[in-house]
Motif scaffolding. Structure first.
Motif, PDB file in Angstrom:
ATOM      1  N   GLY A  88       0.831  -1.204   0.000  1.00 23.71           N
ATOM      2  CA  GLY A  88       0.000   0.000   0.000  1.00 23.71           C
ATOM      3  C   GLY A  88       0.860   1.245   0.000  1.00 23.71           C
ATOM      4  O   GLY A  88       2.071   1.202  -0.228  1.00 23.71           O
ATOM      5  N   PHE A  89       0.223   2.370   0.234  1.00 17.14           N
ATOM      6  CA  PHE A  89       0.909   3.653   0.228  1.00 17.14           C
ATOM      7  C   PHE A  89       1.012   4.201   1.631  1.00 17.14           C
ATOM      8  O   PHE A  89       0.107   4.036   2.445  1.00 17.14           O
ATOM      9  N   ALA A  94       1.042   8.704  -1.045  1.00 18.33           N
ATOM     10  CA  ALA A  94      -0.294   8.849  -1.622  1.00 18.33           C
ATOM     11  C   ALA A  94      -0.496  10.221  -2.254  1.00 18.33           C
ATOM     12  O   ALA A  94      -1.526  10.491  -2.848  1.00 18.33           O
ATOM     13  N   ILE A 121      -5.787   8.006  -4.490  1.00 14.49           N
ATOM     14  CA  ILE A 121      -4.666   7.108  -4.272  1.00 14.49           C
ATOM     15  C   ILE A 121      -4.663   6.751  -2.796  1.00 14.49           C
ATOM     16  O   ILE A 121      -4.679   7.637  -1.944  1.00 14.49           O
ATOM     17  N   THR A 123      -4.718   3.167   0.311  1.00 15.08           N
ATOM     18  CA  THR A 123      -4.534   1.790   0.711  1.00 15.08           C
ATOM     19  C   THR A 123      -5.899   1.191   0.972  1.00 15.08           C
ATOM     20  O   THR A 123      -6.764   1.840   1.569  1.00 15.08           O
ATOM     21  N   ALA A 130      -2.274  -1.303  -2.401  1.00 16.04           N
ATOM     22  CA  ALA A 130      -2.540   0.013  -2.976  1.00 16.04           C
ATOM     23  C   ALA A 130      -3.798  -0.038  -3.825  1.00 16.04           C
ATOM     24  O   ALA A 130      -4.102  -1.041  -4.458  1.00 16.04           O
TER      25      ALA A 130
END
Length: 150
Positions: A88-89, A94, A121, A123, A130
């Protein structure tokens, strides 16, 4: 009338052109303006390339896992979501920050933001990974099948 599809793809470079061709074919068949179709296909290519490169574990130099691409065309807009099972970010990641002019990587998210009307953008809640989603207002060719079917 609306059209939607979802693909579950392996994290391999060969999956990126497959998603792009499906999107372009769908928009061509529906009668979307070619300039809009091109912008969305480039944005999709960048999002898929990010999922392939960063979206999961890498074992022995090979990508493992999968990612998902979902596209919705509904009268006035197209929404695309690319979700992976990677880390994820972070909050900083993000936010798309322009890469240096001589950088070989790091332009994808900025390019998506330039080509789409609205970008999210983040998670995936609870699942990790992401999620990049973006949409664009559609323009139609004359006598578009999707518009005349409404």
């Amino acid at each position: 009338m609306s059209i939607w599809w979802s693909l579950h793809l392996r994290r391999e470079a060969a999956s990126v052109p497959l998603a792009r061709r499906l999107l372009l074919g769908t928009m061509e068949t529906a009668g979307v303006d070619p300039d809009v179709s091109y912008d969305l296909s480039v944005a999709l290519t960048e999002a898929c390339a990010n999922a392939v490169e960063h979206g999961g574990d890498t074992a022995h130099g090979r990508s493992t896992g999968a990612y998902r691409v979902t596209a919705y065309l509904d009268g006035e807009k197209c929404r695309i979501e690319v979700a992976d099972s990677g880390p994820g970010f972070t909050r900083v990641q993000a936010t798309a920050v322009p890469a240096r002019a001589d950088a070989e990587h790091g332009r994808g998210l900025c390019l998506i933001e330039e080509l789409a009307d609205h970008v999210q953008i983040g998670t995936s809640p609870g699942l990790g990974g992401a999620v990049v989603s973006f949409d664009k207002i559609l323009k139609w060719r004359e006598n578009s099948p999707l518009l005349t079917a409404s």
